[in-house]
Design a protein around this motif. Structure first.
Motif, short mmCIF file in Angstrom:
data_model
loop_
_atom_site.label_atom_id
_atom_site.label_comp_id
_atom_site.label_asym_id
_atom_site.label_seq_id
_atom_site.Cartn_x
_atom_site.Cartn_y
_atom_site.Cartn_z
N UNK A 39 -0.50 18.43 4.90
CA UNK A 39 -1.90 18.37 4.47
C UNK A 39 -2.28 16.91 4.29
N UNK A 40 -3.43 16.51 4.85
CA UNK A 40 -3.87 15.13 4.74
C UNK A 40 -4.30 14.83 3.30
N UNK A 41 -3.71 13.78 2.72
CA UNK A 41 -4.08 13.35 1.38
C UNK A 41 -5.04 12.17 1.44
N UNK A 42 -4.82 11.27 2.39
CA UNK A 42 -5.65 10.06 2.49
C UNK A 42 -5.66 9.54 3.91
N UNK A 43 -6.83 9.07 4.34
CA UNK A 43 -7.00 8.39 5.62
C UNK A 43 -7.60 7.02 5.32
N UNK A 45 -6.21 10.17 18.42
CA UNK A 45 -7.18 9.92 17.37
C UNK A 45 -6.63 10.44 16.05
N UNK A 46 -7.22 9.97 14.95
CA UNK A 46 -6.80 10.47 13.63
C UNK A 46 -7.05 11.97 13.53
N UNK A 47 -8.17 12.43 14.12
CA UNK A 47 -8.46 13.86 14.10
C UNK A 47 -7.37 14.68 14.78
N UNK A 48 -6.88 14.17 15.91
CA UNK A 48 -5.79 14.86 16.61
C UNK A 48 -4.52 14.85 15.76
N UNK A 80 10.25 19.94 -0.23
CA UNK A 80 8.94 20.50 -0.58
C UNK A 80 8.13 19.51 -1.41
N UNK A 81 6.88 19.30 -1.01
CA UNK A 81 6.04 18.34 -1.71
C UNK A 81 6.26 16.90 -1.29
N UNK A 82 7.13 16.69 -0.31
CA UNK A 82 7.43 15.34 0.13
C UNK A 82 6.24 14.69 0.83
N UNK A 83 6.27 13.36 0.91
CA UNK A 83 5.16 12.61 1.49
C UNK A 83 5.58 11.93 2.80
N UNK A 84 4.68 11.96 3.75
CA UNK A 84 4.85 11.26 5.01
C UNK A 84 3.71 10.26 5.13
N UNK A 85 4.05 8.96 5.19
CA UNK A 85 3.05 7.90 5.27
C UNK A 85 3.19 7.21 6.63
N UNK A 130 0.82 -1.20 0.00
CA UNK A 130 0.00 0.00 0.00
C UNK A 130 0.86 1.27 0.00
N UNK A 131 1.96 1.24 0.74
CA UNK A 131 2.84 2.42 0.77
C UNK A 131 3.52 2.63 -0.56
N UNK A 132 4.01 1.53 -1.17
CA UNK A 132 4.69 1.65 -2.46
C UNK A 132 3.74 2.21 -3.51
N UNK A 133 2.48 1.75 -3.51
CA UNK A 133 1.49 2.28 -4.45
C UNK A 133 1.32 3.78 -4.30
N UNK A 134 1.42 4.27 -3.07
CA UNK A 134 1.20 5.69 -2.81
C UNK A 134 2.46 6.54 -3.01
#
Length: 231
Positions: free
Chosen positions: A222-226, A208-211, A169-174, A61-65
């Motif tokens: 910025x959240x891209x996917x949950x 929580x995910x909201x926190x 800049x534009x990097x992803x954190x999964x 799943x991470x590799x796909x993203x």
């Protein structure tokens, strides 16, 4: 440990290191899929047919993203809490670039280094034995991933800005980890379970995910996917 979010007893980081130094080899012996060199949980999505595939679900799943979002040939990817390097090897198979990992466990770092040598990946995979809250200022990374790792941080609120400082800049954190739901709070029985979970798993940051989203936005993310993998 107190069940109050953010309250962590002194010496927490050392206890996490000792926990993995003492138990990593045991985890490998009783792995859900023997020989997988993975110490995270298997995730049985509907398309999974065996334990080996379940152990690889989160990696897949991470590799796909990451595909299409990091530069080919020059990518710098960091695995936070990399364990014995299983996810790093999978990333190296799919990502054209350099894969770094950080673990606080000397035992894990030693096992990972031997695995990279065995796989012929020492030129592309490097493991650092350190606290992921105290990363060097350089290099900067195109992506960071963490599987069942940031929950060990004594303060996710403080950790996130330090990670953002090391993302390009534009990097992803999964992040794939344990998160609370609102119903987990307030009931005495659930609070006792949470306290047992925190103590047994050396948990410093259970939110929580909201926190998480609120803390991440304050840090400039910025959240891209949950994606909820609970089922």
């Amino acid at each position: 440990m107190s069940s109050t979010p953010g309250t962590v007893a002194p010496g927490h980081v050392d206890r996490v290191a000792d926990y993995y130094d003492d138990n990593t080899r045991r985890f490998l012996l009783v792995a859900e899929s023997p020989g997988s060199d993975a110490i995270h949980r298997g995730v049985w999505t509907p398309d999974v047919v065996n334990a080996a595939q379940a152990m690889d679900t989160v990696n897949r799943l991470m590799i796909e993203r990451l595909r299409g979002h990091i530069p080919s040939g020059t990518a710098q990817v960091l695995d936070l809490g990399c364990g014995v390097g299983g996810t790093m090897v999978r990333l190296a198979q799919e990502v054209d670039g350099f894969i770094s990992g950080v673990t606080i466990s000397r035992v894990q770092a030693g096992i990972a280094a031997k695995r990279f040598a065995r796989e012929g990946l020492t030129d592309r995979c490097q493991v650092i034995c350190a606290d992921f809250a105290e990363l060097p200022a350089e290099p900067h990374y195109d992506a960071m991933v963490a599987v069942e790792a940031v929950v060990h941080s004594p303060s996710l609120e403080k950790l996130l800005p330090s990670l953002v400082d090391r993302l390009r800049p534009g990097g992803r954190l999964i992040l794939c980890d344990d998160w609370m739901t609102d119903k987990d709070r307030g009931l005495a029985a659930r609070e006792r379970c949470l306290d047992q979970f925190r103590a047994g798993w050396r948990v410093g940051s259970l939110h929580t995910v909201g926190e998480l989203v609120a803390m991440s936005e304050r840090a400039g993310l910025r959240l891209v996917e949950d994606l909820d993998l609970t089922a």
